[in-house]
Design a protein around this motif. Structure first.
Motif, PDB file in Angstrom:
ATOM      1  N   TYR A   1      29.619  41.260  48.193  1.00 55.17           N
ATOM      2  CA  TYR A   1      28.294  41.208  47.162  1.00 55.17           C
ATOM      3  C   TYR A   1      29.143  40.911  45.774  1.00 55.17           C
ATOM      4  N   LEU A   2      30.217  41.624  45.536  1.00 54.92           N
ATOM      5  CA  LEU A   2      31.008  41.525  44.512  1.00 54.92           C
ATOM      6  C   LEU A   2      31.519  40.172  44.202  1.00 54.92           C
TER       7      LEU A   2
ATOM      8  N   ALA B   1      31.331  54.182  60.759  1.00 55.71           N
ATOM      9  CA  ALA B   1      31.409  52.811  60.932  1.00 55.71           C
ATOM     10  C   ALA B   1      30.348  52.192  60.300  1.00 55.71           C
ATOM     11  N   ALA B   2      29.124  52.807  60.099  1.00 58.50           N
ATOM     12  CA  ALA B   2      28.185  52.180  59.070  1.00 58.50           C
ATOM     13  C   ALA B   2      28.554  52.154  57.953  1.00 58.50           C
ATOM     14  N   PHE B   3      29.230  52.974  57.293  1.00 61.90           N
ATOM     15  CA  PHE B   3      29.835  53.157  55.731  1.00 61.90           C
ATOM     16  C   PHE B   3      30.725  51.887  55.844  1.00 61.90           C
ATOM     17  N   ALA B   4      31.756  51.556  56.592  1.00 64.99           N
ATOM     18  CA  ALA B   4      32.513  50.674  56.736  1.00 64.99           C
ATOM     19  C   ALA B   4      31.744  49.231  56.500  1.00 64.99           C
ATOM     20  N   LEU B   5      30.797  48.979  57.264  1.00 68.01           N
ATOM     21  CA  LEU B   5      29.854  47.778  57.416  1.00 68.01           C
ATOM     22  C   LEU B   5      29.454  47.748  55.933  1.00 68.01           C
ATOM     23  N   ALA B   6      28.885  48.746  55.472  1.00 70.98           N
ATOM     24  CA  ALA B   6      28.563  48.890  53.841  1.00 70.98           C
ATOM     25  C   ALA B   6      29.344  48.427  52.955  1.00 70.98           C
ATOM     26  N   CYS B   7      30.668  48.935  53.324  1.00 74.42           N
ATOM     27  CA  CYS B   7      31.903  48.576  52.203  1.00 74.42           C
ATOM     28  C   CYS B   7      31.983  47.160  52.541  1.00 74.42           C
ATOM     29  N   GLY B   8      32.336  46.523  53.614  1.00 69.50           N
ATOM     30  CA  GLY B   8      32.231  45.240  53.904  1.00 69.50           C
ATOM     31  C   GLY B   8      31.432  44.419  52.799  1.00 69.50           C
ATOM     32  N   VAL B   9      30.334  44.304  53.326  1.00 73.18           N
ATOM     33  CA  VAL B   9      29.196  43.762  52.625  1.00 73.18           C
ATOM     34  C   VAL B   9      29.298  43.967  51.032  1.00 73.18           C
TER      35      VAL B   9
ATOM     36  N   TRP C   1      20.717  50.582  38.968  1.00 74.30           N
ATOM     37  CA  TRP C   1      21.658  51.049  39.864  1.00 74.30           C
ATOM     38  C   TRP C   1      21.750  50.455  41.258  1.00 74.30           C
ATOM     39  N   VAL C   2      20.895  48.983  41.301  1.00 73.17           N
ATOM     40  CA  VAL C   2      21.153  48.395  42.647  1.00 73.17           C
ATOM     41  C   VAL C   2      22.204  47.207  41.939  1.00 73.17           C
ATOM     42  N   GLY C   3      22.595  46.239  43.177  1.00 73.61           N
ATOM     43  CA  GLY C   3      23.462  45.334  42.780  1.00 73.61           C
ATOM     44  C   GLY C   3      24.769  45.835  42.749  1.00 73.61           C
ATOM     45  N   ARG C   4      25.657  45.376  41.550  1.00 77.12           N
ATOM     46  CA  ARG C   4      26.985  45.603  41.343  1.00 77.12           C
ATOM     47  C   ARG C   4      27.348  47.319  41.374  1.00 77.12           C
ATOM     48  N   ARG C   5      26.594  47.945  40.727  1.00 78.77           N
ATOM     49  CA  ARG C   5      27.060  49.303  40.718  1.00 78.77           C
ATOM     50  C   ARG C   5      26.815  50.168  42.055  1.00 78.77           C
ATOM     51  N   ALA C   6      25.751  49.520  42.726  1.00 81.14           N
ATOM     52  CA  ALA C   6      25.547  50.027  44.103  1.00 81.14           C
ATOM     53  C   ALA C   6      26.397  49.762  44.907  1.00 81.14           C
TER      54      ALA C   6
ATOM     55  N   LYS D   1      30.636  37.344  45.502  1.00 80.55           N
ATOM     56  CA  LYS D   1      29.626  36.529  45.312  1.00 80.55           C
ATOM     57  C   LYS D   1      28.946  36.529  44.073  1.00 80.55           C
ATOM     58  N   VAL D   2      28.775  37.713  43.477  1.00 76.30           N
ATOM     59  CA  VAL D   2      27.834  37.769  42.331  1.00 76.30           C
ATOM     60  C   VAL D   2      28.737  37.465  41.021  1.00 76.30           C
ATOM     61  N   GLY D   3      30.144  37.679  41.366  1.00 75.20           N
ATOM     62  CA  GLY D   3      31.104  37.482  40.214  1.00 75.20           C
ATOM     63  C   GLY D   3      31.140  35.770  40.037  1.00 75.20           C
ATOM     64  N   LYS D   4      31.170  35.302  41.123  1.00 73.97           N
ATOM     65  CA  LYS D   4      31.114  33.847  41.100  1.00 73.97           C
ATOM     66  C   LYS D   4      29.883  33.182  40.591  1.00 73.97           C
ATOM     67  N   GLU D   5      28.745  33.669  41.212  1.00 70.11           N
ATOM     68  CA  GLU D   5      27.594  33.114  40.727  1.00 70.11           C
ATOM     69  C   GLU D   5      27.302  33.493  39.046  1.00 70.11           C
ATOM     70  N   GLU D   6      27.952  34.397  38.676  1.00 77.87           N
ATOM     71  CA  GLU D   6      27.529  34.551  37.313  1.00 77.87           C
ATOM     72  C   GLU D   6      28.464  33.493  36.295  1.00 77.87           C
ATOM     73  N   ARG D   7      29.684  33.329  36.945  1.00 77.31           N
ATOM     74  CA  ARG D   7      30.820  32.410  36.236  1.00 77.31           C
ATOM     75  C   ARG D   7      30.215  30.947  36.311  1.00 77.31           C
ATOM     76  N   SER D   8      29.457  30.517  37.175  1.00 83.64           N
ATOM     77  CA  SER D   8      29.096  29.232  37.324  1.00 83.64           C
ATOM     78  C   SER D   8      27.573  29.053  37.496  1.00 83.64           C
ATOM     79  N   ALA D   9      26.817  30.112  36.790  1.00 79.51           N
ATOM     80  CA  ALA D   9      25.370  29.939  36.703  1.00 79.51           C
ATOM     81  C   ALA D   9      24.930  28.601  36.480  1.00 79.51           C
ATOM     82  N   GLU D  10      25.372  27.902  35.596  1.00 80.37           N
ATOM     83  CA  GLU D  10      24.690  26.467  35.196  1.00 80.37           C
ATOM     84  C   GLU D  10      24.993  25.559  36.276  1.00 80.37           C
ATOM     85  N   GLU D  11      25.952  25.453  37.036  1.00 79.50           N
ATOM     86  CA  GLU D  11      26.459  24.664  37.768  1.00 79.50           C
ATOM     87  C   GLU D  11      25.551  24.531  39.058  1.00 79.50           C
ATOM     88  N   SER D  12      25.834  23.678  40.019  1.00 80.86           N
ATOM     89  CA  SER D  12      25.261  23.600  41.177  1.00 80.86           C
ATOM     90  C   SER D  12      25.205  24.771  42.208  1.00 80.86           C
TER      91      SER D  12
END
Lengths: 454, 284
Positions: B157-158, B145-153, B248-253, B160-171
């Motif tokens: 993350y993926l 169950a804890a791994f399920a939560l980690a997977c959802g989170v 190895w933090v962030g995306r790869r994690a 959000k981080v994808g969107k953030e990188e694409r719209s880095a300059e914008e608001s």
């Protein structure tokens, strides 16, 4: 420095590296899949039938030791690298950790303060001594009793909590090595065996796995009775049990009824209920009534025998089912007409004595009971390493909980006279779970503020 | 009134919570998130009552066994475990948006169990009649169950981080993603969940080994189920060590966490449905 030296250094660094640990773990995970996809330890024929492989494919996979991969040289080597990695990491890092725990920096200078993400400066009134006593009191109450040092009119305080949690990682790593050692002890000095014991008989030897001759043991085990129970209304087994007796020199020394999940242990050998089977032919008892005369006899005998009936004919029990289509015990019999010609076989049921009424014929047959002798199949194991493995497991749990959920928190305070009063500098860190420590630090600041302004 | 009524309520509650969480992401209204959390609690209580009643129903049939005896019971217990872990994380970290990515796992489990799994209460075969079964299943499933939560989170993350990188300059990012916790918090929650799951999985493997040793005299026999649990353990061990390595933090994690949960699900279901071995509850 010689070239040799730098090579050993490189090798040492390689075996200490975290990267090696990550790669080894991932390789172990990936290669372990093989043995779950290819069934292990089957015969060559079975492999070629099961998977439809050609002989050359089989030979290739066999040379890669894929058919007993968890004991293959390459898999064991991978585990070996894993172990060496664990040992090297610990040897490299442990001395530094011991130093951090046993010889903490008691006086924080400005350089150290700059490294803290949690720090605060408070200006207080009074003397260095009076301020120091107040800080000591707050720290003692809210955190831990500090070590106090004085120098050049300044006061240095150091307090820490959970220092031993630093060792959690090493306890965890060591525990894995201990489990490996336990497994090796089991492999060298332990064994797995099996033995079948027929009801009423005893054995003093067991069959080691893969051996063609039995190995004697220095006591005797007798099987007094074997029972199999079923759940009501179905053939689902509820429990298998064997009444075992351990004998030494003909003397009963131990008696236990074993079941699945409840074994018997004697002199380091453990006997597990594992299977059962029938031993020899069943003995039948029938009541046979002559329809014409009404005379009835009770006859008894083994399967396949001709059991004489009055009048020259004979009843022959042919087979037995413990629970024939949920109608309970049933026997298949036929009647020899006296000319050694077998009659048509028919079924009789123990639970339905009237069943044979409708068949017609000269005799009415009722099954009274059947005595089937069983043997109990026991697995026998000896594993002197198992307690070492459990010790490792215990340390693994304790160590990883310590490593994950506890943190080493440290607080330094420097108190010095300033022109406007007494300066109090507080800094601290935690080696894990910084957000929680930041919250705690904010609380502590407030408490110190309150104490010093009063 | 029997357990199946409460299992139905549970399924409906998890579905409703999932929908309301998604509404929350679009509406950005905290009151709606609070409502979704209340529905989660209601569903969790119904789930608990249902499992308790099923326990009693088995007892009434004369079977002294915890309701962890077949695939159906294990799946509804898995859903229960996911809610337990989720609600504990919610109490501690109060990141409401993650509900939209975690509750679907519980809902999927419930709907699968109710639609296509055999809910008959059957007595346990002798090999499974042991208290070790309870300890083993509970520790394993809390880990899963804890791994399920980690997977959802990690999915969050993926995204959000994808969107953030694409719209880095914008608001700052608006829309659905506005309600997501920051990538830093998501990364941290991923790590925290695995920190809870890993010791649980370790305990699950150990209790399984202890039981096997008690029942057969072998604590480890490289059975496919055992091996897969070890594979999952290796993956998360690699994850935990990767945290200390740069890069190895962030995306790869996040990816490692998703892989880990994939392996977990294979260990739980795939081994029984695809491979053969000792854990036969999934077999036909």
């Amino acid at each position: 420095m010689s070239k040799q030296q730098s090579f050993t250094d490189q090798l040492w660094d390689f075996f200490c590296s975290l990267k090696l640990a990550i790669i080894t773990l991932i390789l172990l995970a990936l290669t372990s899949i093989i043995g779950t996809v290819i069934q292990q330890n089957k015969s060559p024929q079975e492999y070629m039938e099961m998977y439809g492989w050609s002989e050359s494919t089989f030979k290739l996979l066999d040379s890669l030791q894929f058919f007993d991969m968890y004991h293959s040289y390459w898999f064991l080597s991978l585990l070996g690298i894993f172990a060496v990695n664990l040992i090297c990491c610990s040897i490299k890092r442990l001395p530094r950790i011991i130093k951090v725990v046993r010889e903490p920096v008691l006086k924080a200078d400005d350089g150290l303060f700059r490294t803290f993400s949690n720090r605060e400066e408070i200006l207080a009134q009074g003397t260095v001594e009076s301020v120091r006593d107040k800080v000591v009191a707050v720290l003692g109450e809210k955190f831990a009793n500090p070590v106090v040092n004085g120098e050049d009119g300044k006061s240095y305080l150091f307090a820490q909590k959970g220092a031993y949690s630093r060792f959690g990682v090493y306890v965890t790593h060591t525990s894995i090595l201990i489990i490996f050692v336990g497994a090796m002890i089991g492999n060298v000095w332990g064994f797995k065996a099996f033995v079948n014991i027929t009801e009423g008989q005893s054995v003093n030897a067991i069959w080691l796995r893969g051996d063609k001759v039995p190995t004697p043991i220095d006591f005797e085990v007798r099987n007094d009775d074997f029972k199999v129970e079923f759940y009501e209304g179905g053939g689902r087994p509820k429990e298998y049990s064997s009444d075992l007796v351990v004998l030494e020199n003909g003397q009963e020394v131990m008696k236990k009824t074993i079941e699945v999940n409840h074994p018997l242990t004697y002199k380091g050998l453990t006997f597990y209920q594992s299977s059962y089977g029938v031993a020899g032919d069943p003995i039948y008892r029938f009541r046979v009534e002559n329809r014409a005369t009404g005379d009835a006899v009770t006859i008894m005998g083994a399967q396949g025998r001709h059991l004489s009936l009055p009048g020259g004919k004979a009843l022959i029990p042919m087979g037995y089912a413990e629970n024939y289509q949920n109608f309970g015990p049933a026997a298949q019999v036929n009647i020899d007409k006296g000319d050694h010609q077998h009659g048509t076989p028919f079924l009789v049921f123990k639970n339905f004595p009237q069943f044979d009424e409708r068949r017609g014929g000269d005799y009415k047959v009722t099954l009274l009971d059947v005595q089937q002798t069983y043997y109990t199949g026991l697995q026998v194991a000896k594993d002197p390493g198992v307690w070492v493995v459990w010790l490792g497991c215990l340390l693994l749990v304790v160590g990883s909980c310590g490593a994950f959920f506890l943190s080493h928190r440290r607080i330094w305070v420097t108190i010095q006279p300033l022109e406007q009063g007494v300066g109090v500098k507080i800094g601290g860190n935690a080696h894990r779970n910084q957000p929680a420590f930041a919250l705690f630090f904010d609380e502590l600041k407030k408490d110190l503020d309150d104490a010093l302004s009063s | 009134m029997d357990s199946s009524l409460f299992f139905n309520i549970t399924t409906i509650a998890y579905f409703a919570a999932m929908v309301v969480f998604i509404v929350y992401l679009t509406s950005k209204n905290e009151a709606i998130a609070f409502g979704a959390t209340l529905i989660c609690w209601a569903g969790f209580i119904a789930n608990t009552v249902a499992i308790g009643m099923r326990w009693y129903e088995a007892y009434a049939l004369g079977y002294q066994q915890a309701p962890l005896s077949n695939l159906y019971e294990s799946v509804v217990f898995f859903a229960w475990s996911i809610l337990l872990i989720y609600l504990l994380f919610d109490l501690k970290y109060k990141q409401r948006a993650i509900g939209a990515f975690v509750i679907p796992f519980a809902f999927a489990g419930m709907i699968w169990a109710q639609w296509s799994l055999d809910a008959t209460i059957a007595p346990l075969v002798p090999a499974l009649q042991s208290n070790w079964l309870t300890y083993h299943v509970i520790t394993c499933f809390l880990g899963y169950a804890a791994f399920a939560l980690a997977c959802g989170v990690s999915f969050m993350y993926l995204i959000k981080v994808g969107k953030e990188e694409r719209s880095a300059e914008e608001s700052p990012i608006g829309g659905l993603l506005g309600m997501f916790p920051s990538t830093k918090v998501l990364d941290d929650l991923n790590y925290k969940a695995i920190m809870v799951g890993f010791p649980m999985l370790t305990l699950g493997i150990i209790t399984g080994a202890a039981w096997a040793n008690y029942a057969w005299g072998t604590y480890w026999s490289w059975d496919p189920k055992e091996t897969w649990s070890l594979i999952v353990w290796f993956i998360y061990a690699a994850f935990l060590h990767a945290r200390f390595t740069r890069g190895w933090v962030g995306r790869r994690a996040a990816w490692l966490s998703i892989f880990g949960f994939g392996a977990t699900i294979f260990c739980y279901l795939g081994v029984n449905l695809v491979l053969s071995g000792l854990h036969s509850y999934g077999g036909s």
